[in-house]
Each structure stands twice: as C-alpha cells, then as structure tokens.
Design a protein around this motif. Structure first.
Motif, PDB file in Angstrom:
ATOM      1  N   ARG A  99       0.835  -1.205   0.000  1.00  0.00           N
ATOM      2  CA  ARG A  99       0.000   0.000   0.000  1.00  0.00           C
ATOM      3  C   ARG A  99       0.867   1.251   0.000  1.00  0.00           C
ATOM      4  NH1 ARG A  99      -2.132   0.048   4.883  1.00  0.00           N
ATOM      5  NH2 ARG A  99      -0.999   1.866   5.533  1.00  0.00           N
ATOM      6  N   TYR A 111       3.941   1.499  -1.019  1.00  0.00           N
ATOM      7  CA  TYR A 111       4.641   1.573  -2.295  1.00  0.00           C
ATOM      8  C   TYR A 111       3.718   2.134  -3.374  1.00  0.00           C
ATOM      9  CZ  TYR A 111       7.455   0.187  -6.305  1.00  0.00           C
ATOM     10  OH  TYR A 111       8.179   0.195  -7.466  1.00  0.00           O
ATOM     11  N   ALA A 112       2.456   1.706  -3.381  1.00  0.00           N
ATOM     12  CA  ALA A 112       1.486   2.225  -4.358  1.00  0.00           C
ATOM     13  C   ALA A 112       1.277   3.728  -4.166  1.00  0.00           C
ATOM     14  CB  ALA A 112       0.155   1.482  -4.243  1.00  0.00           C
ATOM     15  N   GLU A 113       1.208   4.178  -2.924  1.00  0.00           N
ATOM     16  CA  GLU A 113       1.074   5.611  -2.648  1.00  0.00           C
ATOM     17  C   GLU A 113       2.309   6.370  -3.128  1.00  0.00           C
ATOM     18  OE1 GLU A 113       0.416   5.715   1.559  1.00  0.00           O
ATOM     19  OE2 GLU A 113      -1.665   5.043   1.391  1.00  0.00           O
ATOM     20  N   LEU A 147       4.329   5.517  -5.531  1.00  0.00           N
ATOM     21  CA  LEU A 147       4.313   5.570  -6.997  1.00  0.00           C
ATOM     22  C   LEU A 147       3.402   6.679  -7.507  1.00  0.00           C
ATOM     23  CD1 LEU A 147       4.346   1.809  -8.034  1.00  0.00           C
ATOM     24  CD2 LEU A 147       6.238   3.456  -8.102  1.00  0.00           C
ATOM     25  N   GLN A 148       2.287   6.910  -6.842  1.00  0.00           N
ATOM     26  CA  GLN A 148       1.402   8.021  -7.230  1.00  0.00           C
ATOM     27  C   GLN A 148       2.126   9.352  -7.074  1.00  0.00           C
ATOM     28  OE1 GLN A 148      -0.972   6.873  -9.282  1.00  0.00           O
ATOM     29  NE2 GLN A 148      -2.059   8.655  -8.551  1.00  0.00           N
ATOM     30  N   GLU A 149       2.825   9.528  -5.964  1.00  0.00           N
ATOM     31  CA  GLU A 149       3.590  10.753  -5.745  1.00  0.00           C
ATOM     32  C   GLU A 149       4.664  10.907  -6.810  1.00  0.00           C
ATOM     33  OE1 GLU A 149       5.229  10.449  -1.824  1.00  0.00           O
ATOM     34  OE2 GLU A 149       3.264  10.202  -0.892  1.00  0.00           O
ATOM     35  N   ARG A 199       4.678   9.773  -9.851  1.00  0.00           N
ATOM     36  CA  ARG A 199       4.085  10.150 -11.145  1.00  0.00           C
ATOM     37  C   ARG A 199       3.893  11.660 -11.246  1.00  0.00           C
ATOM     38  NH1 ARG A 199       0.848   5.378 -10.009  1.00  0.00           N
ATOM     39  NH2 ARG A 199       1.576   3.727 -11.390  1.00  0.00           N
ATOM     40  N   ILE A 200       3.461  12.274 -10.172  1.00  0.00           N
ATOM     41  CA  ILE A 200       3.263  13.723 -10.172  1.00  0.00           C
ATOM     42  C   ILE A 200       4.610  14.440 -10.291  1.00  0.00           C
ATOM     43  CG2 ILE A 200       2.501  15.676  -8.758  1.00  0.00           C
ATOM     44  CD1 ILE A 200       0.341  13.688  -7.631  1.00  0.00           C
ATOM     45  N   THR A 207      14.064  10.219 -10.648  1.00  0.00           N
ATOM     46  CA  THR A 207      12.651   9.848 -10.571  1.00  0.00           C
ATOM     47  C   THR A 207      12.294   8.671 -11.490  1.00  0.00           C
ATOM     48  OG1 THR A 207      11.996  11.560 -12.168  1.00  0.00           O
ATOM     49  CG2 THR A 207      11.880  12.140  -9.822  1.00  0.00           C
ATOM     50  N   THR A 232      12.862   9.325  -4.867  1.00  0.00           N
ATOM     51  CA  THR A 232      11.847  10.379  -4.947  1.00  0.00           C
ATOM     52  C   THR A 232      12.323  11.621  -4.208  1.00  0.00           C
ATOM     53  OG1 THR A 232      10.073   8.744  -5.115  1.00  0.00           O
ATOM     54  CG2 THR A 232       9.435  10.970  -4.467  1.00  0.00           C
TER      55      THR A 232
END
Length: 156
Positions: free
Chosen positions: A11, A13-15, A17-19, A21-22, A68, A95
């Motif tokens: 979970r 890690y998924a969060e 990855l969203q950060e 992407r931005i 990134t 990141t």
C-alpha cells in the motif's frame, strides 16, 4: 503478521508511486522547456551568467529525471525476488533525491527567466520569494506535519 506487513508495504509503495508520477510530470515539463530553450532565437541574447544558470538548471533537471525514473529499473530488477521493502525504500530515497534536484532546477530556471526579463536585483528578490514559498510547501510544512503526528480524521 507477515501478510499484514506485506500488505502495508504494498500500500505504501502504491502511494509512493502516485507521488512519483506527479513529480515526474513536473520534471518532464521543465526538461522539455529547457531542451527547447537553446534553439529559440532569444537564447542568443543571453549573457554568460544566464547561460551558466541555464546549464545548472538543465543538468539539475536531467539528474532529477534520472532519479525519478531510476525506481523503474530497480523495480524491474527486484520485484519478482520478493524484495518489496527494499524496493519501497529505494523508491522513497530516489523520490526525495529527485525532489531536491527539482527544487534546484526550478529555482535556477526562475532566476534565469527573471534575470533575462528584469534587472538582476529584482530577479534575485523574486527568485528568493519563490525559493521561500517552495521550501515552505515542499519542506517545512511536510516536516512540521510529520512531527505533529497524524490527523484524527485521516486513515492509513
């Protein structure tokens, strides 16, 4: 217990990855602008200081892009080996590195553009304000919030 830990890191890690992407989008937009800049007719009007600023911003943006995007290569190498927590730690580190390089790239790009358009003292003052704003929102507020703990209204 191991299953709960596995779910938690997935979970997070998924969060992350969203950060990422931005952040990548911001890096890519700045990088595209900087790639095109030397080919514009006005670039010939820049002085040595402005060209130095350009190189610093360009190289910082390139380094931010590498940082990134690096988690993709790391993911390819480690994901199927059951080393998820290591993958998440590396992605977190890259990141943060990418964001720090992006801070440098943005600030130097702001100085480059404002110096090209305005007098240097005004450019420095405006760049200083942007730097303060950036540090407040990207560094000080997040660190301050992380030290106060989580809000009672959030989950996670």
């Amino acid at each position: 217990m191991a299953e709960e830990t596995e779910t938690r890191w997935r979970r997070r890690y998924a969060e992350l990855l969203q950060e990422l992407r931005i952040a990548q989008m911001g890096v890519q937009i700045l990088f595209a602008f900087l790639l095109a800049l030397p080919f514009s007719s006005a670039f010939g009007e820049t002085n040595a200081f402005q060209r130095t600023l350009y190189i610093i911003s360009f190289l910082s943006t390139a380094a931010a892009a590498v940082a990134t995007i690096a988690p993709v290569a790391f993911h390819r190498a480690l994901f199927r080996q059951g080393r998820g927590p290591e993958l998440a730690r590396f992605t977190h580190s890259m990141t943060n590195t990418g964001l720090l390089l992006l801070i440098l790239a943005v600030i130097v790009a702001v100085l480059l553009i404002t110096d090209f358009v305005l007098e240097l003292p005004i450019a420095l003052a405006l760049t200083g304000l942007i730097l303060l704003w950036l540090l407040l929102l990207w560094v000080l507020v997040p660190i301050g919030r992380s030290r106060t703990g989580s809000d009672s209204g959030t989950t996670g």
